[in-house]
Design an enzyme around this catalytic site. Structure first.
Site, PDB file in Angstrom:
ATOM      1  CE  LYS A 276      -2.983   2.761   3.108  1.00  0.00           C
ATOM      2  NZ  LYS A 276      -3.796   2.816   4.350  1.00  0.00           N
ATOM      3  CE  LYS A 288      -6.146   9.078   8.173  1.00  0.00           C
ATOM      4  NZ  LYS A 288      -6.760   8.019   8.998  1.00  0.00           N
ATOM      5  CG  ASP A 299      -1.624   5.464   4.964  1.00  0.00           C
ATOM      6  OD1 ASP A 299      -1.415   4.418   5.607  1.00  0.00           O
ATOM      7  OD2 ASP A 299      -2.739   5.783   4.517  1.00  0.00           O
ATOM      8  CD  GLU A 360      -6.500   5.381   2.759  1.00  0.00           C
ATOM      9  OE1 GLU A 360      -7.438   5.491   3.569  1.00  0.00           O
ATOM     10  OE2 GLU A 360      -5.327   5.149   3.129  1.00  0.00           O
ATOM     11  NE  ARG A 362     -10.615  -0.975   4.524  1.00  0.00           N
ATOM     12  CZ  ARG A 362     -11.109  -1.141   5.751  1.00  0.00           C
ATOM     13  NH1 ARG A 362     -12.207  -1.838   5.927  1.00  0.00           N
ATOM     14  NH2 ARG A 362     -10.496  -0.625   6.784  1.00  0.00           N
TER      15      ARG A 362
HETATM   16  N1  BES Z   1      -3.866   4.794   7.043  1.00  0.00           N
HETATM   17  C1  BES Z   1      -4.947   4.566   7.912  1.00  0.00           C
HETATM   18  C2  BES Z   1      -4.618   3.606   9.052  1.00  0.00           C
HETATM   19  C3  BES Z   1      -3.604   4.082  10.042  1.00  0.00           C
HETATM   20  C4  BES Z   1      -3.978   4.758  11.176  1.00  0.00           C
HETATM   21  C5  BES Z   1      -2.259   3.805   9.862  1.00  0.00           C
HETATM   22  C6  BES Z   1      -3.038   5.186  12.092  1.00  0.00           C
HETATM   23  C7  BES Z   1      -1.315   4.207  10.781  1.00  0.00           C
HETATM   24  C8  BES Z   1      -1.706   4.903  11.892  1.00  0.00           C
HETATM   25  C9  BES Z   1      -6.117   3.974   7.134  1.00  0.00           C
HETATM   26  O1  BES Z   1      -6.235   4.409   5.830  1.00  0.00           O
HETATM   27  C10 BES Z   1      -7.364   4.409   7.837  1.00  0.00           C
HETATM   28  O2  BES Z   1      -7.627   5.569   7.863  1.00  0.00           O
HETATM   29  N2  BES Z   1      -8.090   3.442   8.395  1.00  0.00           N
HETATM   30  C11 BES Z   1      -9.276   3.723   9.094  1.00  0.00           C
HETATM   31  C12 BES Z   1     -10.321   2.739   8.626  1.00  0.00           C
HETATM   32  C13 BES Z   1     -11.697   3.043   9.102  1.00  0.00           C
HETATM   33  C14 BES Z   1     -12.210   4.309   8.438  1.00  0.00           C
HETATM   34  C15 BES Z   1     -12.584   1.873   8.783  1.00  0.00           C
HETATM   35  C16 BES Z   1      -8.994   3.562  10.576  1.00  0.00           C
HETATM   36  O3  BES Z   1      -8.226   2.677  10.948  1.00  0.00           O
HETATM   37  O4  BES Z   1      -9.521   4.341  11.354  1.00  0.00           O
HETATM   38 ZN    ZN Z   2      -4.499   4.981   4.932  1.00  0.00          ZN
HETATM   39 MN    MN Z   3      -7.297   6.200   5.663  1.00  0.00          MN
END
Ligand code: BES
Ligand code: ZN
Ligand code: MN
Length: 510
Positions: A276, A288, A299, A360, A362
């Site tokens: 990714k 966010k 990321d 995003e 996934r």
């Molecule tokens: N890149 C983030 C996940 C992440 C969070 C990586 C903190 C490293 C540190 C991912 O794209 C994301 O935002 N995931 C969300 C998914 C949710 C919206 C279902 C998450 O984990 O909150």
């Molecule tokens: Zn992400």
């Molecule tokens: Mn995200």
């Protein structure tokens, strides 16, 4: 790579001004060369240990200032605890954890930097080559610093006060120089791959977007890797509707980079690594919160690990056929951005309802994984992604989450994790979780609700692997912002390179 720092192996003697470093095991008196050198001090080992409260436990140091007429002026004896020299004769003990030796190397570097000496001689005649090579790797990894954007070097960090201005020349005195040099070259390939991954993760997102990231992949052609870059036009033709949806709110074009290392036999099916690569994840329209958002420059840690691994394999001319494929996008909110409620069609034909534009990763992986198995028919596919905050809730920053449809693969990956120190914990996949990502309007939706967030993300990915033996490593907790440790004081860890290099070495070579 690293500044003010050289390590050479030698059979020759050392100069009188060098700081000598030797090792002893716990409650064992000095052996070999070290015993000879120690004898010159005229000191009594037992009495010295008692006086210095020294037992030889790991990392403990006995600092001996020797009389001025001796061949050396200062002698540091470092405890090895029960670490052993991966000797066949030591069958009763567990296999040497190479990460313990790397950790010791990291500790050693701090020790060295806190002296005023610039010439260091490490006496290694009693130690086997592979642990010594790992120790050298630890010295280098600990020395890594990402300071290219600092116009003035910090001088307030305790450890940096002295070394910033001095050149360290370290010599390793080995029994078998040729064998040690060979092992060090192999280990240094892993170090260089890890450092490339760290550099990429540390780079700011204005400097390193998808296009710039792809050019780092192209650079690998100089070490014998075939590289191909897909542009948006090509991705559109291929039907990568999921990846392209994420990218459409950004002014930066997406890319997909395909790297190939053919070091194995002609008929050997390739092993594929998929990453990714979200160069910045703002969350998109599901924006966010502001606090900490700068961390989302990391990321692309999965893609960074894949590119680092490819570099490592090429540098050490690994006898294996490997494909690395990384999906590179930026996730931004904009008038043209994708929205919650959108339904997009992935390359596989699966329709996906977007619930949250912050899920995003996934989507990017859906098309990258499908494309990889469809085109290359790999024997095995492993993806790395900073995919979910939920995996950090489950495992913290010690272990990365490992999800797989193949138990044998789980075992082998877990083992590689323990040896390399990049540890993986086996998490569940099960059809029962699929109901959490059922969509009212499309085949699936891109979030699974509050429960089991790391697992529903993995279930989502599994829809795009087409029954190929596969593992997903969720490195959200281990890829960046990890606490400083013996081998890393930088924000980015480079997590993934060492464990997958070890995995390949153990399972696909020889
Ligand atoms: N890149 C983030 C996940 C992440 C969070 C990586 C903190 C490293 C540190 C991912 O794209 C994301 O935002 N995931 C969300 C998914 C949710 C919206 C279902 C998450 O984990 O909150
Ligand atoms: Zn992400
Ligand atoms: Mn995200």
């Amino acid at each position: 790579m690293t500044k003010n720092f050289t390590i050479k192996t030698t059979k020759a003697g050392f100069s009188k001004s060098a700081l000598l470093i030797g090792f002893v095991h716990k409650n064992v008196k000095p052996q070999g060369e070290i015993a000879k050198l120690f004898a010159q001090t005229g000191l009594n080992w037992k009495k010295l240990c008692d006086a210095g409260d020294f037992s030889g436990k790991t990392g403990q140091v006995l600092d001996i200032l020797t009389p001025p007429d001796l061949a050396v002026s200062r002698f540091l004896i470092v405890g090895l605890g029960n670490l052993h020299k991966s000797d066949a004769s030591e069958k009763t003990k567990k296999p040497a954890k190479l990460s313990d030796w790397a950790d010791l190397g990291g500790k050693l570097l701090t020790l060295i930097k806190n002296t005023s000496t610039t010439e260091i001689a490490i006496i290694a005649d009693e130690l086997a080559e592979d642990p010594m090579a790992s120790l050298v790797a630890g010295l280098h990894l600990r020395n890594y610093d990402f300071d290219k954007y600092k116009s003035q070097k910090d001088d307030d960090e305790e450890e940096e006060a002295k070394p910033a201005s001095k050149n360290l020349a370290i010599t390793l005195h080995a029994k078998n120089k040729t064998a040690l040099d060979k092992q060090i070259a192999t280990r240094m390939a892993t170090v260089e791959g890890t450092i490339l991954a760290r550099d990429l993760v540390n780079e700011p997102p204005n400097v390193l977007g998808p296009v710039e990231f792809a050019s780092y992949a192209s650079d690998l052609s100089s070490i014998g890797i075939d590289v191909e870059i897909l542009t948006p036009a090509k991705m559109k033709k291929l039907g990568m509707g999921a990846l392209l949806a994420v990218s459409q709110g950004s002014v930066r074009e997406p890319r997909m980079a395909i790297m190939r290392w053919n070091g194995g036999k002609k008929n050997q099916g390739p092993i594929a690594f998929v990453g990714k690569g979200v160069s910045f994840d703002s969350g998109g329209i599901s924006l966010k919160p502001g606090a900490g958002m700068q961390e989302m420059k990391g990321d692309m840690g999965g893609a960074a690990a894949v590119i680092g691994l490819m570099k490592t394999l090429a540098l050490r001319k690994a006898k294996v056929n490997v494909i690395g494929v990384i999906g590179l996008v930026e996730n931004m909110p904009d008038g043209n951005a994708y929205r919650p409620g959108d339904i997009v069609t992935a390359m596989s034909g699966t329709t996906i309802e977007i619930i949250n534009t912050d899920a995003e990763g996934r989507l990017v992986l859906a098309d990258t994984l499908w494309y990889t198995q469809d085109r290359f028919k790999p024997e095995l596919m492993i993806n790395l992604a900073t995919l979910t905050g939920a995996v950090m809730v489950a495992l913290g920053q010690e272990y990365a989450g490992m999800f797989t449809n193949d138990d044998e693969l789980a075992k082998n990956l877990h083992k590689a994790g323990e040896v390399s120190g990049e540890k993986l914990w086996h998490m569940p996949l099960a059809p029962a979780y699929d109901k959490l990502i059922k969509s009212r309007f499309a085949d699936i939706k891109n979030t699974g609700g509050r429960f089991a967030g790391a697992i529903t993300a993995a279930q989502f990915l599994q829809r795009f692997v087409n029954d190929v033996p596969w593992a997903h490593l969720d490195i959200a907790g281990t890829g960046f912002s990890t606490p400083s440790n013996d081998i890393n004081t930088s924000w980015a860890s480079g997590f993934g390179v060492a464990v997958l290099d070890e995995f390949i070495k153990n399972n696909y070579e020889d």
